[in-house]
Design a protein around this motif. Structure first.
Motif, PDB file in Angstrom:
ATOM      1  N   GLN A 192     -17.846   8.362  -2.180  1.00 19.83           N
ATOM      2  CA  GLN A 192     -19.037   7.820  -2.836  1.00 19.83           C
ATOM      3  C   GLN A 192     -18.888   6.324  -3.094  1.00 19.83           C
ATOM      4  O   GLN A 192     -19.877   5.588  -3.120  1.00 19.83           O
ATOM      5  N   GLY A 193     -17.640   5.891  -3.290  1.00 24.57           N
ATOM      6  CA  GLY A 193     -17.373   4.480  -3.542  1.00 24.57           C
ATOM      7  C   GLY A 193     -17.312   3.631  -2.288  1.00 24.57           C
ATOM      8  O   GLY A 193     -17.091   2.423  -2.366  1.00 24.57           O
ATOM      9  N   GLY A 194     -17.450   4.257  -1.125  1.00 25.14           N
ATOM     10  CA  GLY A 194     -17.462   3.491   0.108  1.00 25.14           C
ATOM     11  C   GLY A 194     -16.183   3.553   0.915  1.00 25.14           C
ATOM     12  O   GLY A 194     -16.035   2.836   1.914  1.00 25.14           O
ATOM     13  N   PHE A 195     -15.243   4.402   0.545  1.00 30.64           N
ATOM     14  CA  PHE A 195     -13.990   4.541   1.288  1.00 30.64           C
ATOM     15  C   PHE A 195     -14.242   5.236   2.624  1.00 30.64           C
ATOM     16  O   PHE A 195     -14.997   6.212   2.696  1.00 30.64           O
ATOM     17  N   SER A 196     -13.579   4.774   3.652  1.00 26.29           N
ATOM     18  CA  SER A 196     -13.498   5.544   4.887  1.00 26.29           C
ATOM     19  C   SER A 196     -12.490   6.666   4.661  1.00 26.29           C
ATOM     20  O   SER A 196     -11.693   6.627   3.713  1.00 26.29           O
ATOM     21  N   TYR A 197     -12.504   7.665   5.551  1.00 25.16           N
ATOM     22  CA  TYR A 197     -11.497   8.715   5.417  1.00 25.16           C
ATOM     23  C   TYR A 197     -10.092   8.154   5.655  1.00 25.16           C
ATOM     24  O   TYR A 197      -9.118   8.619   5.048  1.00 25.16           O
ATOM     25  N   ASP A 198      -9.986   7.153   6.494  1.00 21.74           N
ATOM     26  CA  ASP A 198      -8.686   6.537   6.740  1.00 21.74           C
ATOM     27  C   ASP A 198      -8.142   5.881   5.475  1.00 21.74           C
ATOM     28  O   ASP A 198      -6.981   6.084   5.101  1.00 21.74           O
ATOM     29  N   LEU A 199      -8.999   5.102   4.790  1.00 23.08           N
ATOM     30  CA  LEU A 199      -8.546   4.460   3.549  1.00 23.08           C
ATOM     31  C   LEU A 199      -8.298   5.513   2.460  1.00 23.08           C
ATOM     32  O   LEU A 199      -7.350   5.382   1.671  1.00 23.08           O
ATOM     33  N   GLY A 200      -9.122   6.549   2.440  1.00 20.24           N
ATOM     34  CA  GLY A 200      -8.894   7.623   1.470  1.00 20.24           C
ATOM     35  C   GLY A 200      -7.552   8.299   1.692  1.00 20.24           C
ATOM     36  O   GLY A 200      -6.842   8.629   0.730  1.00 20.24           O
ATOM     37  N   HIS A 201      -7.177   8.492   2.952  1.00 19.07           N
ATOM     38  CA  HIS A 201      -5.874   9.062   3.294  1.00 19.07           C
ATOM     39  C   HIS A 201      -4.750   8.171   2.789  1.00 19.07           C
ATOM     40  O   HIS A 201      -3.784   8.626   2.166  1.00 19.07           O
ATOM     41  N   HIS A 202      -4.869   6.859   3.044  1.00 21.45           N
ATOM     42  CA  HIS A 202      -3.869   5.920   2.533  1.00 21.45           C
ATOM     43  C   HIS A 202      -3.824   5.964   0.996  1.00 21.45           C
ATOM     44  O   HIS A 202      -2.742   5.880   0.394  1.00 21.45           O
ATOM     45  N   ALA A 203      -4.987   6.075   0.378  1.00 19.71           N
ATOM     46  CA  ALA A 203      -5.067   6.074  -1.092  1.00 19.71           C
ATOM     47  C   ALA A 203      -4.327   7.264  -1.689  1.00 19.71           C
ATOM     48  O   ALA A 203      -3.582   7.122  -2.674  1.00 19.71           O
ATOM     49  N   LEU A 204      -4.506   8.435  -1.102  1.00 18.00           N
ATOM     50  CA  LEU A 204      -3.834   9.618  -1.635  1.00 18.00           C
ATOM     51  C   LEU A 204      -2.323   9.507  -1.483  1.00 18.00           C
ATOM     52  O   LEU A 204      -1.564   9.935  -2.365  1.00 18.00           O
ATOM     53  N   HIS A 205      -1.878   8.923  -0.373  1.00 17.61           N
ATOM     54  CA  HIS A 205      -0.438   8.694  -0.208  1.00 17.61           C
ATOM     55  C   HIS A 205       0.070   7.697  -1.249  1.00 17.61           C
ATOM     56  O   HIS A 205       1.153   7.875  -1.826  1.00 17.61           O
ATOM     57  N   ALA A 206      -0.684   6.626  -1.487  1.00 22.02           N
ATOM     58  CA  ALA A 206      -0.259   5.606  -2.445  1.00 22.02           C
ATOM     59  C   ALA A 206      -0.212   6.163  -3.864  1.00 22.02           C
ATOM     60  O   ALA A 206       0.708   5.858  -4.637  1.00 22.02           O
ATOM     61  N   LEU A 207      -1.169   6.998  -4.201  1.00 28.51           N
ATOM     62  CA  LEU A 207      -1.203   7.577  -5.542  1.00 28.51           C
ATOM     63  C   LEU A 207      -0.079   8.596  -5.735  1.00 28.51           C
ATOM     64  O   LEU A 207       0.502   8.699  -6.817  1.00 28.51           O
ATOM     65  N   GLY A 208       0.228   9.354  -4.690  1.00 31.90           N
ATOM     66  CA  GLY A 208       1.280  10.362  -4.819  1.00 31.90           C
ATOM     67  C   GLY A 208       0.986  11.328  -5.947  1.00 31.90           C
ATOM     68  O   GLY A 208      -0.145  11.782  -6.132  1.00 31.90           O
ATOM     69  N   SER A 209       2.001  11.640  -6.754  1.00 30.87           N
ATOM     70  CA  SER A 209       1.822  12.588  -7.855  1.00 30.87           C
ATOM     71  C   SER A 209       0.891  12.048  -8.936  1.00 30.87           C
ATOM     72  O   SER A 209       0.320  12.826  -9.704  1.00 30.87           O
ATOM     73  N   ARG A 210       0.700  10.736  -8.984  1.00 29.72           N
ATOM     74  CA  ARG A 210      -0.228  10.167  -9.970  1.00 29.72           C
ATOM     75  C   ARG A 210      -1.644  10.695  -9.787  1.00 29.72           C
ATOM     76  O   ARG A 210      -2.409  10.760 -10.738  1.00 29.72           O
ATOM     77  N   ALA A 211      -1.999  11.046  -8.563  1.00 28.96           N
ATOM     78  CA  ALA A 211      -3.335  11.592  -8.323  1.00 28.96           C
ATOM     79  C   ALA A 211      -3.577  12.845  -9.162  1.00 28.96           C
ATOM     80  O   ALA A 211      -4.712  13.139  -9.548  1.00 28.96           O
ATOM     81  N   ILE A 253      -2.553  -0.545 -11.197  1.00 27.10           N
ATOM     82  CA  ILE A 253      -2.111  -1.412 -10.094  1.00 27.10           C
ATOM     83  C   ILE A 253      -2.579  -0.827  -8.757  1.00 27.10           C
ATOM     84  O   ILE A 253      -3.111  -1.544  -7.886  1.00 27.10           O
ATOM     85  N   ILE A 254      -2.394   0.475  -8.589  1.00 25.86           N
ATOM     86  CA  ILE A 254      -2.798   1.118  -7.332  1.00 25.86           C
ATOM     87  C   ILE A 254      -4.311   1.066  -7.155  1.00 25.86           C
ATOM     88  O   ILE A 254      -4.821   0.714  -6.080  1.00 25.86           O
ATOM     89  N   LEU A 255      -5.064   1.404  -8.200  1.00 24.67           N
ATOM     90  CA  LEU A 255      -6.520   1.412  -8.090  1.00 24.67           C
ATOM     91  C   LEU A 255      -7.073   0.011  -7.833  1.00 24.67           C
ATOM     92  O   LEU A 255      -8.018  -0.160  -7.043  1.00 24.67           O
ATOM     93  N   ASP A 256      -6.496  -1.013  -8.481  1.00 30.58           N
ATOM     94  CA  ASP A 256      -6.944  -2.387  -8.236  1.00 30.58           C
ATOM     95  C   ASP A 256      -6.706  -2.788  -6.786  1.00 30.58           C
ATOM     96  O   ASP A 256      -7.560  -3.422  -6.146  1.00 30.58           O
TER      97      ASP A 256
END
Length: 232
Positions: free
Chosen positions: A140-159, A221-224
């Protein structure tokens, strides 16, 4: 007539056992005494039943551990699904942040759960639904699935609401951490850091250095960073 002699037994002994009842009792036991205290014998005592009768509803202790994780995961999912936070455009970050911090509030009621999430191999369907909803907010925020995939990896357990520990100098205790004296000379910087750091609010802690302030610091930091990538 001596009525007292024929008094009805405690209500818990009249309620039939079920998988749901067994697992909820196991969650209460883990909440009150820690997951290490969760044995089939003690669980049976908690339910006022014979230990062998539990095996009609759970296969073994491993099944109990997977089951109580599913109870917590379901609690997380059902709680975050009540949130009504706009996520379009730049609002995605606040929506994701709120979802993750709400999941963390649930985990703080079950502080044993993060360690089990890391050690068990089974994945609860509720966890998968939780991540699907999280990714939906990013979309909804405009992420591609590719960036969303990277985001979930970056967040790790924090998600899911907790930070994975790098090391645990206090054996799980969030206060009074010490580096053994024989190691202090070899590890001057870690020794100095451990001596300086203190987490004084045990109610906000899910690990030695996973208190609320540290968790939100890393999350922001990750979300920014992800928000800057989204704007490209």
């Amino acid at each position: 007539m001596r009525v007292a002699a024929f008094a009805e037994p405690d209500a818990q002994y009249r309620i039939p056992l079920s998988r749901t009842r067994v697992l909820r009792a196991a969650v209460r036991l883990a909440d009150d005494h820690g997951v290490a205290a969760l044995t089939m014998r003690r669980l049976a005592e908690e339910l006022g039943a014979e230990a062998m009768s539990l095996y009609h509803h759970v296969a073994n202790k491993g099944d109990v551990l997977d089951g109580i994780l599913d109870v917590v995961a379901t609690e997380i999912y059902e709680t975050v699904e009540t949130l009504d936070t706009p996520a379009a455009g730049a609002a995605w970050k606040q929506a994701v942040r709120r979802r993750i911090l709400t999941a963390r509030e649930v985990l703080l009621r079950h502080p044993w759960a993060p360690a089990l999430f890391q050690s068990r191999t089974a994945t609860s369907p509720a966890v998968v639904r939780y991540y699907d909803g999280l990714l939906g907010l990013m979309r909804q925020g405009g992420f591609s699935y590719d960036l969303g995939h990277h985001a979930l990896h970056a967040l790790g357990s924090r998600a899911l609401g907790f930070a994975q520990e790098l090391f645990d100098p206090a054996g799980g205790d969030a206060s009074g951490a010490e580096v053994p004296p024989e190691m202090a000379e070899q590890l001057p910087h870690l020794t100095a850091m451990v001596a300086e750091i203190a987490h004084d609010d045990p109610d906000s802690t899910l690990g030695w250095c996973d208190d609320q302030a540290e968790f939100e610091f890393g999350l922001d930091i990750i979300l920014d960073g992800l928000d800057r990538l989204r704007d490209r």
